[in-house]
Design a protein around this motif. Sequence first.
Motif, PDB file in Angstrom:
ATOM      1  N   ARG A  36       0.824  -1.216   0.000  1.00  0.00           N
ATOM      2  CA  ARG A  36       0.000   0.000   0.000  1.00  0.00           C
ATOM      3  C   ARG A  36       0.856   1.263   0.000  1.00  0.00           C
ATOM      4  N   GLY A  37       2.111   1.161   0.418  1.00  0.00           N
ATOM      5  CA  GLY A  37       3.014   2.297   0.357  1.00  0.00           C
ATOM      6  C   GLY A  37       3.319   2.737  -1.063  1.00  0.00           C
ATOM      7  N   ASP A  38       3.040   1.863  -2.025  1.00  0.00           N
ATOM      8  CA  ASP A  38       3.257   2.183  -3.428  1.00  0.00           C
ATOM      9  C   ASP A  38       2.005   2.750  -4.098  1.00  0.00           C
ATOM     10  N   GLN A  78       4.083  12.096  -4.958  1.00  0.00           N
ATOM     11  CA  GLN A  78       4.645  11.443  -3.771  1.00  0.00           C
ATOM     12  C   GLN A  78       5.408  10.170  -4.122  1.00  0.00           C
ATOM     13  N   LEU A  79       5.794  10.025  -5.367  1.00  0.00           N
ATOM     14  CA  LEU A  79       6.344   8.751  -5.826  1.00  0.00           C
ATOM     15  C   LEU A  79       7.867   8.709  -5.939  1.00  0.00           C
ATOM     16  N   ALA A  80       8.531   9.845  -5.984  1.00  0.00           N
ATOM     17  CA  ALA A  80       9.978   9.873  -6.230  1.00  0.00           C
ATOM     18  C   ALA A  80      10.757   9.073  -5.186  1.00  0.00           C
ATOM     19  N   ARG A 120       9.694   6.532  -3.326  1.00  0.00           N
ATOM     20  CA  ARG A 120       9.422   5.096  -3.515  1.00  0.00           C
ATOM     21  C   ARG A 120      10.203   4.568  -4.721  1.00  0.00           C
ATOM     22  N   TYR A 121      10.217   5.362  -5.784  1.00  0.00           N
ATOM     23  CA  TYR A 121      10.969   4.980  -6.973  1.00  0.00           C
ATOM     24  C   TYR A 121      12.437   4.767  -6.617  1.00  0.00           C
ATOM     25  N   GLU A 122      13.011   5.715  -5.903  1.00  0.00           N
ATOM     26  CA  GLU A 122      14.427   5.630  -5.543  1.00  0.00           C
ATOM     27  C   GLU A 122      14.702   4.414  -4.660  1.00  0.00           C
ATOM     28  N   THR A 123      13.794   4.073  -3.778  1.00  0.00           N
ATOM     29  CA  THR A 123      13.950   2.898  -2.924  1.00  0.00           C
ATOM     30  C   THR A 123      14.059   1.637  -3.774  1.00  0.00           C
ATOM     31  N   TYR A 124      13.174   1.497  -4.745  1.00  0.00           N
ATOM     32  CA  TYR A 124      13.222   0.317  -5.619  1.00  0.00           C
ATOM     33  C   TYR A 124      14.458   0.340  -6.510  1.00  0.00           C
ATOM     34  N   ARG A 125      14.755   1.498  -7.090  1.00  0.00           N
ATOM     35  CA  ARG A 125      15.891   1.600  -8.002  1.00  0.00           C
ATOM     36  C   ARG A 125      17.202   1.278  -7.284  1.00  0.00           C
ATOM     37  N   SER A 126      17.411   1.893  -6.136  1.00  0.00           N
ATOM     38  CA  SER A 126      18.688   1.720  -5.431  1.00  0.00           C
ATOM     39  C   SER A 126      18.835   0.332  -4.814  1.00  0.00           C
ATOM     40  N   GLY A 127      17.731  -0.344  -4.575  1.00  0.00           N
ATOM     41  CA  GLY A 127      17.783  -1.680  -3.991  1.00  0.00           C
ATOM     42  C   GLY A 127      17.676  -2.797  -5.006  1.00  0.00           C
TER      43      GLY A 127
END
Length: 146
Positions: A67-69, A75-77, A79-86
Amino acid sequence: MVNQSTAIMTIDFGNAHDRHWNDAETLRENGRLANADHLYGFSAECGLKALMQSFGMSVHDGEPADRGDWKHVDQLAERYETYRSGSTCPNAASYILVNDNAFNDWRASQRYAVESAFTQDRVDAHAAGAREVRDLVKTARREGLL
């Protein structure tokens, strides 16, 4: 006849990204700035979610499983960075969103706003933000990530 309220729809963030981008461009070219602005935001959101999915975001029943997505582009930048960097995807590190605040002033609720509130400068800024996401999506497609 299929009952539309129960029909399962195939979710394709990349396709939605393209569709919203194309409509935004057509509307902007025809002076329909308010709706163009709205669709640039949704185009960028869908493009980012397509990339997030390729970086590991899980989707269940047509929606992000976490649900955080469930965020709009404003408000998405993060979350995007979390997925990209991980991500363990090849070249994930190169998919940096340079202008990560391009949509800080965009809200889904602006669909109710008066049309005269949408200036050319505002729409151009959001178009540039959506174009940056579009370029990332094109690169991901070329590299086989999407």
